[in-house]
Scaffold this motif. Structure first.
Motif, PDB file in Angstrom:
ATOM      1  N   HIS A 187       0.844  -1.188   0.000  1.00  0.00           N
ATOM      2  CA  HIS A 187       0.000   0.000   0.000  1.00  0.00           C
ATOM      3  C   HIS A 187       0.881   1.241   0.000  1.00  0.00           C
ATOM      4  O   HIS A 187       1.655   1.450   0.942  1.00  0.00           O
ATOM      5  CB  HIS A 187      -0.879   0.056   1.259  1.00  0.00           C
ATOM      6  N   PRO A 188       0.816   2.085  -1.029  1.00  0.00           N
ATOM      7  CA  PRO A 188       1.503   3.376  -0.945  1.00  0.00           C
ATOM      8  C   PRO A 188       0.809   4.232   0.110  1.00  0.00           C
ATOM      9  O   PRO A 188      -0.345   3.973   0.456  1.00  0.00           O
ATOM     10  CB  PRO A 188       1.327   3.956  -2.351  1.00  0.00           C
ATOM     11  N   GLY A 189       1.485   5.228   0.635  1.00  0.00           N
ATOM     12  CA  GLY A 189       0.838   6.063   1.645  1.00  0.00           C
ATOM     13  C   GLY A 189       1.725   7.163   2.170  1.00  0.00           C
ATOM     14  O   GLY A 189       2.726   7.533   1.563  1.00  0.00           O
ATOM     15  N   LYS A 190       1.342   7.665   3.344  1.00  0.00           N
ATOM     16  CA  LYS A 190       2.046   8.782   3.966  1.00  0.00           C
ATOM     17  C   LYS A 190       3.286   8.288   4.708  1.00  0.00           C
ATOM     18  O   LYS A 190       3.593   7.091   4.726  1.00  0.00           O
ATOM     19  CB  LYS A 190       1.104   9.498   4.949  1.00  0.00           C
ATOM     20  N   PHE A 191       3.969   9.230   5.357  1.00  0.00           N
ATOM     21  CA  PHE A 191       5.142   8.887   6.152  1.00  0.00           C
ATOM     22  C   PHE A 191       5.031   9.556   7.526  1.00  0.00           C
ATOM     23  O   PHE A 191       5.908  10.302   7.950  1.00  0.00           O
ATOM     24  CB  PHE A 191       6.427   9.311   5.429  1.00  0.00           C
ATOM     25  N   LEU A 192       3.908   9.275   8.203  1.00  0.00           N
ATOM     26  CA  LEU A 192       3.739   9.748   9.572  1.00  0.00           C
ATOM     27  C   LEU A 192       4.754   9.043  10.456  1.00  0.00           C
ATOM     28  O   LEU A 192       5.270   7.980  10.110  1.00  0.00           O
ATOM     29  CB  LEU A 192       2.320   9.441  10.067  1.00  0.00           C
ATOM     30  N   VAL A 193       5.060   9.629  11.623  1.00  0.00           N
ATOM     31  CA  VAL A 193       5.960   8.940  12.551  1.00  0.00           C
ATOM     32  C   VAL A 193       5.374   7.569  12.870  1.00  0.00           C
ATOM     33  O   VAL A 193       4.156   7.393  12.948  1.00  0.00           O
ATOM     34  CB  VAL A 193       6.166   9.758  13.847  1.00  0.00           C
ATOM     35  N   ALA A 194       6.250   6.580  13.039  1.00  0.00           N
ATOM     36  CA  ALA A 194       5.803   5.189  13.132  1.00  0.00           C
ATOM     37  C   ALA A 194       4.893   4.917  14.325  1.00  0.00           C
ATOM     38  O   ALA A 194       4.107   3.967  14.304  1.00  0.00           O
ATOM     39  CB  ALA A 194       7.016   4.260  13.183  1.00  0.00           C
ATOM     40  N   TRP A 195       4.993   5.745  15.385  1.00  0.00           N
ATOM     41  CA  TRP A 195       4.139   5.502  16.556  1.00  0.00           C
ATOM     42  C   TRP A 195       2.800   6.243  16.473  1.00  0.00           C
ATOM     43  O   TRP A 195       1.985   6.180  17.385  1.00  0.00           O
ATOM     44  CB  TRP A 195       4.872   5.872  17.848  1.00  0.00           C
ATOM     45  N   HIS A 196       2.569   6.963  15.384  1.00  0.00           N
ATOM     46  CA  HIS A 196       1.298   7.681  15.225  1.00  0.00           C
ATOM     47  C   HIS A 196       0.154   6.667  15.142  1.00  0.00           C
ATOM     48  O   HIS A 196       0.268   5.639  14.465  1.00  0.00           O
ATOM     49  CB  HIS A 196       1.343   8.523  13.952  1.00  0.00           C
ATOM     50  N   PRO A 197      -0.991   6.922  15.830  1.00  0.00           N
ATOM     51  CA  PRO A 197      -2.109   5.971  15.836  1.00  0.00           C
ATOM     52  C   PRO A 197      -2.615   5.599  14.443  1.00  0.00           C
ATOM     53  O   PRO A 197      -3.099   4.485  14.238  1.00  0.00           O
ATOM     54  CB  PRO A 197      -3.191   6.713  16.636  1.00  0.00           C
ATOM     55  N   LYS A 198      -2.521   6.506  13.494  1.00  0.00           N
ATOM     56  CA  LYS A 198      -3.040   6.242  12.151  1.00  0.00           C
ATOM     57  C   LYS A 198      -1.979   5.717  11.183  1.00  0.00           C
ATOM     58  O   LYS A 198      -2.268   5.486  10.001  1.00  0.00           O
ATOM     59  CB  LYS A 198      -3.680   7.521  11.577  1.00  0.00           C
ATOM     60  N   SER A 199      -0.755   5.513  11.663  1.00  0.00           N
ATOM     61  CA  SER A 199       0.310   5.084  10.755  1.00  0.00           C
ATOM     62  C   SER A 199       0.029   3.711  10.151  1.00  0.00           C
ATOM     63  O   SER A 199       0.385   3.448   8.998  1.00  0.00           O
ATOM     64  CB  SER A 199       1.662   5.074  11.477  1.00  0.00           C
ATOM     65  N   SER A 200      -0.618   2.820  10.907  1.00  0.00           N
ATOM     66  CA  SER A 200      -0.883   1.471  10.402  1.00  0.00           C
ATOM     67  C   SER A 200      -1.926   1.449   9.297  1.00  0.00           C
ATOM     68  O   SER A 200      -2.059   0.454   8.584  1.00  0.00           O
ATOM     69  CB  SER A 200      -1.334   0.546  11.542  1.00  0.00           C
ATOM     70  N   GLU A 201      -2.681   2.550   9.144  1.00  0.00           N
ATOM     71  CA  GLU A 201      -3.709   2.608   8.108  1.00  0.00           C
ATOM     72  C   GLU A 201      -3.389   3.608   7.002  1.00  0.00           C
ATOM     73  O   GLU A 201      -3.906   3.486   5.885  1.00  0.00           O
ATOM     74  CB  GLU A 201      -5.061   2.980   8.728  1.00  0.00           C
ATOM     75  N   GLU A 202      -2.537   4.596   7.297  1.00  0.00           N
ATOM     76  CA  GLU A 202      -2.308   5.668   6.326  1.00  0.00           C
ATOM     77  C   GLU A 202      -0.891   5.707   5.763  1.00  0.00           C
ATOM     78  O   GLU A 202      -0.662   6.312   4.720  1.00  0.00           O
ATOM     79  CB  GLU A 202      -2.651   7.026   6.963  1.00  0.00           C
ATOM     80  N   ASN A 203       0.075   5.090   6.447  1.00  0.00           N
ATOM     81  CA  ASN A 203       1.452   5.125   5.960  1.00  0.00           C
ATOM     82  C   ASN A 203       1.695   4.112   4.845  1.00  0.00           C
ATOM     83  O   ASN A 203       0.907   3.178   4.660  1.00  0.00           O
ATOM     84  CB  ASN A 203       2.428   4.839   7.106  1.00  0.00           C
ATOM     85  N   GLU A 204       2.805   4.293   4.133  1.00  0.00           N
ATOM     86  CA  GLU A 204       3.256   3.245   3.219  1.00  0.00           C
ATOM     87  C   GLU A 204       3.439   1.969   4.035  1.00  0.00           C
ATOM     88  O   GLU A 204       4.027   1.983   5.120  1.00  0.00           O
ATOM     89  CB  GLU A 204       4.592   3.639   2.580  1.00  0.00           C
ATOM     90  N   ARG A 205       2.961   0.841   3.503  1.00  0.00           N
ATOM     91  CA  ARG A 205       2.972  -0.388   4.295  1.00  0.00           C
ATOM     92  C   ARG A 205       2.785  -1.614   3.399  1.00  0.00           C
ATOM     93  O   ARG A 205       2.341  -1.501   2.258  1.00  0.00           O
ATOM     94  CB  ARG A 205       1.868  -0.356   5.366  1.00  0.00           C
ATOM     95  N   THR A 206       3.127  -2.771   3.938  1.00  0.00           N
ATOM     96  CA  THR A 206       2.797  -4.038   3.292  1.00  0.00           C
ATOM     97  C   THR A 206       2.114  -4.929   4.312  1.00  0.00           C
ATOM     98  O   THR A 206       2.448  -4.908   5.502  1.00  0.00           O
ATOM     99  CB  THR A 206       4.036  -4.769   2.746  1.00  0.00           C
ATOM    100  N   THR A 207       1.159  -5.713   3.849  1.00  0.00           N
ATOM    101  CA  THR A 207       0.457  -6.660   4.703  1.00  0.00           C
ATOM    102  C   THR A 207       0.709  -8.065   4.181  1.00  0.00           C
ATOM    103  O   THR A 207       0.531  -8.330   2.992  1.00  0.00           O
ATOM    104  CB  THR A 207      -1.060  -6.393   4.707  1.00  0.00           C
ATOM    105  N   VAL A 208       1.141  -8.958   5.067  1.00  0.00           N
ATOM    106  CA  VAL A 208       1.429 -10.343   4.695  1.00  0.00           C
ATOM    107  C   VAL A 208       0.712 -11.273   5.671  1.00  0.00           C
ATOM    108  O   VAL A 208       0.722 -11.029   6.882  1.00  0.00           O
ATOM    109  CB  VAL A 208       2.948 -10.633   4.714  1.00  0.00           C
TER     110      VAL A 208
END
Length: 218
Positions: free
Chosen positions: A119-140
């Motif tokens: 998932h492309p996304g934002k680059f909020l600080v990693a401890w931000h509550p919304k980072s798991s939904e809005e940051n760049e990420r991969t789900t496996v």
């Protein structure tokens, strides 16, 4: 030993730092300034080397256990509604990695890769509550007959600008083996069934491929 994701960066960094020193020795007459530049560039290169280190880890293979996928500190333990794949409540354990931690991601369980998505996304600080939904990420998601489906999510942080994920749907993977890499500070969330007995607590430091974070009971 260094991770393959770092080879290009290490070579480019070495060339740039050497060039800086060659220029300083050519253009600067003051010895202590040239020496200071040399020391600073050496320290910078050592920092890059330590970031891309890839230490060998002896994972105790066990289909009942979920091991930490990364080095870092446990920052979240809570029941949450996992929206992307399970769409129900799961037990989430989040591990934060500072820039000085080893950034190799390892498979927390062995089995078959059922799901893998970037998932492309934002680059909020990693401890931000919304980072798991809005940051760049991969789900496996990896499944075996004992643990069932275990989901882990690589999340980029404010400094991390690239996530590398090797897991492909249909692959058979070994617990503790190399699953990917996150460059420059980040977080990984692990989602397990509710009621999974945990072996970790908040603020505990964990080692990827070694520390058991939970054990699935039959």
């Amino acid at each position: 030993m260094f991770h393959k994701e770092g080879y290009k960066i290490m070579i480019v960094t070495a060339i740039l730092l050497i060039a800086i020193n060659v220029l300083s020795y050519s253009l600067i007459n003051t010895y202590w300034i040239k020496f200071a530049i040399l020391i600073v560039t050496i320290l910078l290169f050592l920092l890059v080397l330590q970031f891309f280190r890839n230490p060998k880890r002896a994972t105790a293979i066990n289909k009942e256990t979920v091991v930490s996928p990364v080095d870092g500190k446990v920052v979240v333990i809570e029941e949450v509604h996992e929206k992307e794949y399970f769409k129900d409540k799961r037990l989430q354990v989040s591990i934060f990695m500072s820039p000085i931690n080893v950034h190799v991601t390892r498979h927390p369980v062995g089995g078959k890769v059922k799901f893998s998505k970037y998932h492309p996304g934002k680059f909020l600080v990693a401890w931000h509550p919304k980072s798991s939904e809005e940051n760049e990420r991969t789900t496996v998601v990896v499944e075996n007959e004992v643990t069932g489906e275990i989901l882990y999510r690589q999340i980029a942080g404010a400094m991390a600008k690239r996530i590398v994920n090797y897991a492909k749907e249909g692959d058979e993977v070994v617990q503790g083996s190399d699953s990917g890499f996150i460059k420059f500070g980040s977080r990984v969330d692990v989602f397990m069934p509710l009621g999974t007995p945990l072996n970790v607590e908040l603020n505990q430091k964990v080692k990827g491929g070694v520390t058991v974070i939970g054990k699935i009971q039959d």
